[in-house]
Design a protein around this motif. Structure first.
Motif: not given
Length: 299
Positions: A231-232, A234-236, A238-240, A242, A265
């Motif tokens: 989960t961490v 995937a979040t990172l 997605a942030a990269s 974006w 990530s």
């Protein structure tokens, strides 16, 4: 047919409620013994429990609720264990109900409280959050993560004694451990009474609330690390993506910050993957449920 059962009651300064509870439990035919762990009481809790017929284990100083449960589990002779609080909230007449669910093939039966049974709104909200988070982490619906009223097969429970915290919350840890290890866990609604006059909760909402949260994350990373690190990651990731899109539109380039997010990530995912493999080795040393036991379930 029910197996021989030991009841374990951690107690600290519960002299007002311990005698009727022990007496009621010893009247139940399935109960082999009642073990009261006097966790550093300053009153005569231990003496009253012994007079009522309980086997008393004395901690000279308070070691915590979890430590009391561990002392009782190590000393118990029964094949099945029942854990319950000493403050008068748990009814002896509900014990046969929990034991009947064990007899059906479950490994752990948790006495589930209604939302109204929690002391106040903040505690109800906190327990709702813990239940939701634990359900997500384990992939099983958990209806009452912190209930101290439960029945469990001793052979399954004692495997996880080293993981149980000495203070709060042993119910949180044991529930998640057994679910993640593949044991059958059932949630059975029970009636919870008001505390006996003169007794008070030993839970400190702010301090122990934070402790519950840390315990959940610790058990999650121990038994389901890929879900946490994934989960961490995937979040990172997605942030990269974006941030790269944003900097490309604004500045026409890929910045160092975007590269750092992307690299982090990948590292988080790899850590989760390695942790998951280590977890599988832990499963290999954990005794599997016997054939015929049901999977984790709700009522």
């Amino acid at each position: 047919m029910s197996a021989e059962t030991s009841v374990i009651i951690p107690a600290r300064n519960e002299s007002a409620s311990i005698t009727p509870l022990v007496s009621a439990l010893l009247r139940l035919p399935a109960i082999k013994e009642v073990i009261v762990v006097d966790d550093g009481s300053s009153d005569d809790t231990g003496a009253r429990a012994a007079a009522a017929g309980a086997r008393v284990i004395r901690h000279p100083v308070s070691r915590g609720n979890g430590a009391a449960i561990k002392s009782g589990a190590r000393a118990a002779n029964g094949e099945w264990l029942v854990m319950m609080d000493a403050d008068g909230q748990h009814r002896a007449e509900d014990v046969p109900l929990l034991l009947s669910r064990l007899a059906e093939g479950h490994d752990l039966v948790v006495g589930t409280r209604s939302a109204q049974a929690h002391a106040n709104l903040p505690r109800r909200l906190a327990n709702g959050l813990y239940n939701w988070l634990a359900s997500w982490l384990t992939g099983q619906p958990i209806l009452d993560l912190t209930s101290g009223f439960r029945a469990v097969r001793r052979r399954a429970f004692v495997q996880f004694l080293p993981l149980l915290p000495n203070h709060f919350s042993y119910p949180t840890t044991s529930t998640m451990c057994l679910i993640r290890a593949g044991y059958g866990v059932h949630f059975e609604p029970v009636t919870v009474l008001a505390r006996t006059a003169g007794t008070s909760s030993h839970i400190r909402p702010l301090k122990d609330g934070g402790r519950f949260f840390i315990i959940i994350l610790k058990i999650a990373t121990l038994y389901s690390p890929l879900k946490v690190f994934g989960t961490v990651a995937a979040t990172l990731f997605a942030a990269s993506v974006w941030y790269y899109a944003y900097t490309y539109v604004v500045a026409g380039r890929f910045t160092n910050a975007g590269a750092l997010l992307f690299t982090t990530s990948i590292l988080a995912f790899l850590i989760g993957l390695v942790s998951e493999q280590i977890t599988q080795l832990l499963y290999a040393t954990t005794r599997a449920p016997e054939d015929g036991h049901v999977d984790s379930s709700t009522n």
